[in-house]
Design an enzyme around this catalytic site. Structure first.
Site, mmCIF file in Angstrom:
data_model
loop_
_atom_site.group_PDB
_atom_site.id
_atom_site.type_symbol
_atom_site.label_atom_id
_atom_site.label_comp_id
_atom_site.label_asym_id
_atom_site.label_seq_id
_atom_site.Cartn_x
_atom_site.Cartn_y
_atom_site.Cartn_z
ATOM 1 C CG LEU A 1 -1.527 -1.219 1.374
ATOM 2 C CD1 LEU A 1 -2.425 -1.189 2.750
ATOM 3 C CD2 LEU A 1 -2.879 -1.394 0.476
ATOM 4 C CB SER B 1 8.523 6.277 -1.494
ATOM 5 O OG SER B 1 7.647 6.804 -2.665
ATOM 6 C CB ILE C 1 3.236 0.556 4.985
ATOM 7 C CG1 ILE C 1 2.429 -0.556 5.609
ATOM 8 C CG2 ILE C 1 2.783 2.157 5.175
ATOM 9 C CD1 ILE C 1 1.069 -0.909 4.879
ATOM 10 C CD GLU C 2 5.599 4.088 -2.297
ATOM 11 O OE1 GLU C 2 6.081 4.771 -3.033
ATOM 12 O OE2 GLU C 2 4.973 3.010 -2.775
ATOM 13 C CB VAL C 3 4.753 7.139 4.417
ATOM 14 C CG1 VAL C 3 4.431 8.474 4.638
ATOM 15 C CG2 VAL C 3 4.087 6.043 5.274
#
Length: 135
Positions: A72, A110, A121-123
């Protein structure tokens, strides 16, 4: 032809719903939600992530629902350096980053981490957006 406007919610299969809620609330700032039947989720913006325990799946479900199978990407308005500091303060291991990627609307920077179930999890933050004061 139909026209899709946006993602309303997605479902993650998790080993422990309480642990998942705690992670998404404490680490990613999402809001816990409880639906009728004591179903749990977290929300952010206009989206929701419903959390289904692998031991108590809700039908209909994916063909092979297993914890740790999602990848995500979440967009933040915070500076990536602030995200890094927050992750470190919460003892969350950064898998990779900051790195340059391409998001749905253009270049992003990222960081990658994993939730308690091993989901990637990619922020990310869009490169052309000025950093604002986000509470």
């Amino acid at each position: 032809m139909i026209s899709i406007d946006r993602v309303d919610h997605l479902v993650l299969t998790v080993a422990d719903v309480d642990r998942a809620v705690e992670f998404y609330e404490q680490v990613l700032g999402m809001t816990p939600v409880t639906f009728p039947g004591d179903r749990r989720a977290v929300s952010f913006g206009r989206q929701t992530i419903k959390l289904h325990a692998a031991s108590e799946l809700v039908e209909p479900t994916a063909t092979h629902p297993v914890p740790g199978s999602a990848n995500l990407c979440f967009i933040t308005e915070n500076a990536i350096s602030e995200v890094q500091e927050h992750l470190r303060a919460n003892e969350v291991r950064i898998e990779e980053g900051p790195v340059s990627r391409i998001g749905a609307a253009g270049p992003i920077t990222s960081l990658y981490l994993r939730d308690p179930d091993g989901n990637l999890i990619e922020v990310a933050r869009y490169d052309d957006e000025p950093a604002g004061d986000v509470a």
